[in-house]
Design a protein around this motif. Structure first.
Motif, mmCIF file in Angstrom:
data_model
loop_
_atom_site.group_PDB
_atom_site.id
_atom_site.type_symbol
_atom_site.label_atom_id
_atom_site.label_comp_id
_atom_site.label_asym_id
_atom_site.label_seq_id
_atom_site.Cartn_x
_atom_site.Cartn_y
_atom_site.Cartn_z
ATOM 1 N N ALA A 279 0.830 -1.205 0.000
ATOM 2 C CA ALA A 279 0.000 0.000 0.000
ATOM 3 C C ALA A 279 0.864 1.255 0.000
ATOM 4 N N ALA A 280 1.971 1.219 0.755
ATOM 5 C CA ALA A 280 2.867 2.375 0.818
ATOM 6 C C ALA A 280 3.574 2.611 -0.510
ATOM 7 N N VAL A 281 3.855 1.543 -1.263
ATOM 8 C CA VAL A 281 4.415 1.718 -2.605
ATOM 9 C C VAL A 281 3.473 2.583 -3.443
ATOM 10 N N GLU A 282 2.187 2.262 -3.404
ATOM 11 C CA GLU A 282 1.206 3.035 -4.164
ATOM 12 C C GLU A 282 1.085 4.461 -3.616
ATOM 13 N N ALA A 283 1.139 4.613 -2.297
ATOM 14 C CA ALA A 283 1.050 5.953 -1.707
ATOM 15 C C ALA A 283 2.152 6.863 -2.242
ATOM 16 N N LEU A 284 3.371 6.351 -2.283
ATOM 17 C CA LEU A 284 4.501 7.169 -2.700
ATOM 18 C C LEU A 284 4.584 7.332 -4.219
ATOM 19 N N ASN A 285 4.247 6.275 -4.963
ATOM 20 C CA ASN A 285 4.364 6.313 -6.428
ATOM 21 C C ASN A 285 3.109 6.816 -7.116
ATOM 22 N N GLY A 286 1.976 6.698 -6.459
ATOM 23 C CA GLY A 286 0.697 7.030 -7.080
ATOM 24 C C GLY A 286 0.396 8.517 -7.066
ATOM 25 N N THR A 287 -0.851 8.850 -7.396
ATOM 26 C CA THR A 287 -1.260 10.249 -7.454
ATOM 27 C C THR A 287 -1.107 10.939 -6.104
ATOM 28 N N GLN A 288 -0.689 12.179 -6.156
ATOM 29 C CA GLN A 288 -0.582 13.017 -4.959
ATOM 30 C C GLN A 288 -1.643 14.124 -4.990
ATOM 31 N N ASP A 289 -2.631 13.972 -5.859
ATOM 32 C CA ASP A 289 -3.589 15.049 -6.109
ATOM 33 C C ASP A 289 -4.434 15.394 -4.887
ATOM 34 N N PHE A 290 -4.594 14.484 -3.968
ATOM 35 C CA PHE A 290 -5.446 14.733 -2.799
ATOM 36 C C PHE A 290 -4.761 15.592 -1.740
ATOM 37 N N LEU A 291 -3.435 15.742 -1.825
ATOM 38 C CA LEU A 291 -2.713 16.466 -0.779
ATOM 39 C C LEU A 291 -3.134 17.933 -0.689
ATOM 40 N N ALA A 292 -3.220 18.609 -1.824
ATOM 41 C CA ALA A 292 -3.568 20.036 -1.814
ATOM 42 C C ALA A 292 -4.977 20.286 -1.279
ATOM 43 N N PRO A 293 -6.016 19.561 -1.739
ATOM 44 C CA PRO A 293 -7.346 19.775 -1.163
ATOM 45 C C PRO A 293 -7.415 19.483 0.332
ATOM 46 N N ASN A 294 -6.717 18.437 0.765
ATOM 47 C CA ASN A 294 -6.696 18.139 2.202
ATOM 48 C C ASN A 294 -6.058 19.279 2.981
ATOM 49 N N ASN A 295 -4.979 19.839 2.439
ATOM 50 C CA ASN A 295 -4.318 20.946 3.119
ATOM 51 C C ASN A 295 -5.206 22.175 3.196
ATOM 52 N N GLU A 296 -5.977 22.443 2.140
ATOM 53 C CA GLU A 296 -6.901 23.579 2.180
ATOM 54 C C GLU A 296 -7.906 23.409 3.306
ATOM 55 N N LEU A 297 -8.359 22.176 3.502
ATOM 56 C CA LEU A 297 -9.294 21.901 4.590
ATOM 57 C C LEU A 297 -8.624 22.111 5.944
ATOM 58 N N PHE A 298 -7.381 21.659 6.076
ATOM 59 C CA PHE A 298 -6.657 21.854 7.326
ATOM 60 C C PHE A 298 -6.414 23.343 7.602
ATOM 61 N N ILE A 299 -6.107 24.114 6.570
ATOM 62 C CA ILE A 299 -5.883 25.551 6.754
ATOM 63 C C ILE A 299 -7.149 26.208 7.288
ATOM 64 N N ARG A 300 -8.299 25.848 6.720
ATOM 65 C CA ARG A 300 -9.567 26.419 7.189
ATOM 66 C C ARG A 300 -9.806 26.070 8.652
ATOM 67 N N ARG A 301 -9.541 24.825 9.008
ATOM 68 C CA ARG A 301 -9.734 24.409 10.399
ATOM 69 C C ARG A 301 -8.745 25.108 11.328
ATOM 70 N N ARG A 302 -7.491 25.199 10.887
ATOM 71 C CA ARG A 302 -6.478 25.897 11.697
ATOM 72 C C ARG A 302 -6.912 27.318 11.996
ATOM 73 N N ASP A 303 -7.326 28.040 10.954
ATOM 74 C CA ASP A 303 -7.706 29.439 11.131
ATOM 75 C C ASP A 303 -8.910 29.579 12.056
ATOM 76 N N LEU A 304 -9.859 28.662 11.943
ATOM 77 C CA LEU A 304 -11.027 28.668 12.818
ATOM 78 C C LEU A 304 -10.617 28.486 14.267
ATOM 79 N N VAL A 305 -9.779 27.490 14.534
ATOM 80 C CA VAL A 305 -9.386 27.175 15.907
ATOM 81 C C VAL A 305 -8.539 28.295 16.509
ATOM 82 N N VAL A 306 -7.579 28.811 15.755
ATOM 83 C CA VAL A 306 -6.728 29.887 16.269
ATOM 84 C C VAL A 306 -7.572 31.106 16.624
ATOM 85 N N LYS A 307 -8.496 31.472 15.762
ATOM 86 C CA LYS A 307 -9.363 32.635 16.011
ATOM 87 C C LYS A 307 -10.202 32.432 17.267
#
Length: 400
Positions: A279-307
């Motif tokens: 599974a980790a072979v696929e994680a590292l070699n496969g698509t990374q397209d989900f990383l950016a959308p996940n990070n956008e969600l984390f940024i929104r949550r971070r900003d909410l919590v900090v505020k």
């Protein structure tokens, strides 16, 4: 005479795990509890990774492997380090373990002797000091304050190093603070290390892909190539790929160190789960397209919590650069009393009263080596975070 060894008797159970378990127990008992202690994403593992694991099972890839990983995974790790960090390794320089924790533990067990010191910046991940002690070393804690953004300065590192220092453990972005070191900030630390050729660097880059805004991740051997021969660059698939339970961590470094770590692992757990490796072979070699959308969600949550936390009386919450944690100070709450008469003298008192009175589970700062603070994991839904922060505001407003 105790039946339990002196070494293990001195080891503290992981408080982050304890808090998560306590919250789960209260929920099972019917209590209304919001758990903000777990250090794992609330996303599911991406489907392509799960499919690769299912295919590995179908293909009968269920036998023992080499103690420290299959060749295909080591090749994927070599490619990852080149692609993401501009670091050149061979597969003989790569070790795969049952999670990032095992990689760090193997390295410490393979290298530490009695009297060896390991510099650990605080706030630190709860397991670092205990792992050093189990391996026979001495943790040397160097406190990084809120005034420096929870980042160690060059002068602090210089002061912490002695002729007994064997390792610096370096974690960026940080658990528990989310603090991330810029290239220039890290260069100041590597300049210190160049003056002390007996000190090795063990990086914990587990949150590499969880970097937000203008912050750009970098790792010590990338910033200062002269440290390449005494750096163990550690990482894993747990956080960015939402694979915490799959238990795959990895590292690359000098071949003689990797060989020693392989020997350690061959006589303890032997190989990591075969299915997880594929599974980790696929994680590292496969698509990374989900990383950016996940990070956008984390940024929104971070900003909410900090505020919302900064709106609570007595709390000051810095804005982190990465990971999915905040580490607010509760200096303004210390010495106050809850409505039912409990005195808040420590951050543990704060966390205990918050859980008992308002049903919010956080991890108190003493567990991470710097008080008075607490850690919030914002790897949960916006609704849960809003409700939890509202409860924290109510709790703080009730202190007198």
């Amino acid at each position: 005479m105790s039946f339990i060894s002196d070494t293990i008797s001195s080891v503290k159970p992981s408080l982050t795990i304890q808090v998560t378990q306590k919250a789960a127990e209260l929920k099972r008992a019917g209590k209304d509890v919001i758990g903000l202690g777990a250090g794992e994403p609330d996303f599911d593992t991406p489907q392509n990774i799960k499919d690769a694991a299912i295919q590995a099972i179908a293909d009968g890839k269920t036998k023992y492997t080499a103690p420290d990983g299959i060749p295909e995974l080591k090749e994927a790790i070599v490619a990852k380090f080149k692609r993401d960090n501009d670091l050149e390794y061979t597969t003989a320089q790569v070790s795969v373990g049952g999670g990032g924790k095992q990689i760090l533990f193997n390295a410490l067990m393979a290298t530490l002797n009695e009297g060896d010191e390991v510099v650990i910046p605080a706030p630190y991940w709860v397991s670092y000091p205990d792992m050093v002690q189990i391996a026979g070393g001495t943790p040397v804690i160097a406190e990084a304050s809120i005034q420096t953004g929870f980042k160690l300065t060059a002068d602090q590192l210089e002061d912490a190093i002695t002729d007994k220092t064997k390792w610096l453990i370096f974690n960026s972005p940080s658990n528990p603070t989310g603090a991330g070191y810029s290239w220039d900030e890290l260069k100041e630390l590597t300049d210190v290390l160049l003056r002390h050729p007996h000190v090795w660097v063990m990086t914990d880059d587990m949150y590499e892909h969880l970097a937000y805004g203008d912050f750009k991740f970098c790792t010590p051997a990338q910033v200062e190539p002269k440290l390449y021969d005494r750096t163990l660059t550690c990482n894993g698939v747990s956080k960015a790929y939402a694979m915490t339970g799959w238990r795959i961590g990895y590292a690359a470094g000098p071949e003689h160190l990797i060989k020693a770590m392989r020997s350690m692992q061959s006589q303890s757990t032997s190989n990591p789960c075969t299915i997880s490796q594929w599974a980790a072979v696929e994680a590292l070699n496969g698509t990374q397209d989900f990383l950016a959308p996940n990070n956008e969600l984390f940024i929104r949550r971070r900003d909410l919590v900090v505020k919302m936390l900064n709106e609570a009386e007595g709390i000051a919450c810095p804005m982190p650069e990465g990971a999915f944690y905040v580490y607010p100070s509760i200096a303004g709450c210390i010495g106050k009393t809850t409505p039912n008469g409990k005195k808040i003298e420590t951050d543990e008192d704060f966390a205990t009263a918050l859980l008992e009175d308002h049903g919010v589970a956080v991890v108190f700062g003493a567990a991470f080596g710097l008080s008075p603070n607490f850690r919030v994991s914002y790897a949960t839904s916006d609704e849960q975070l809003k409700e939890a922060c509202t409860r924290i505001q109510t709790f703080c407003a009730g202190l007198s």
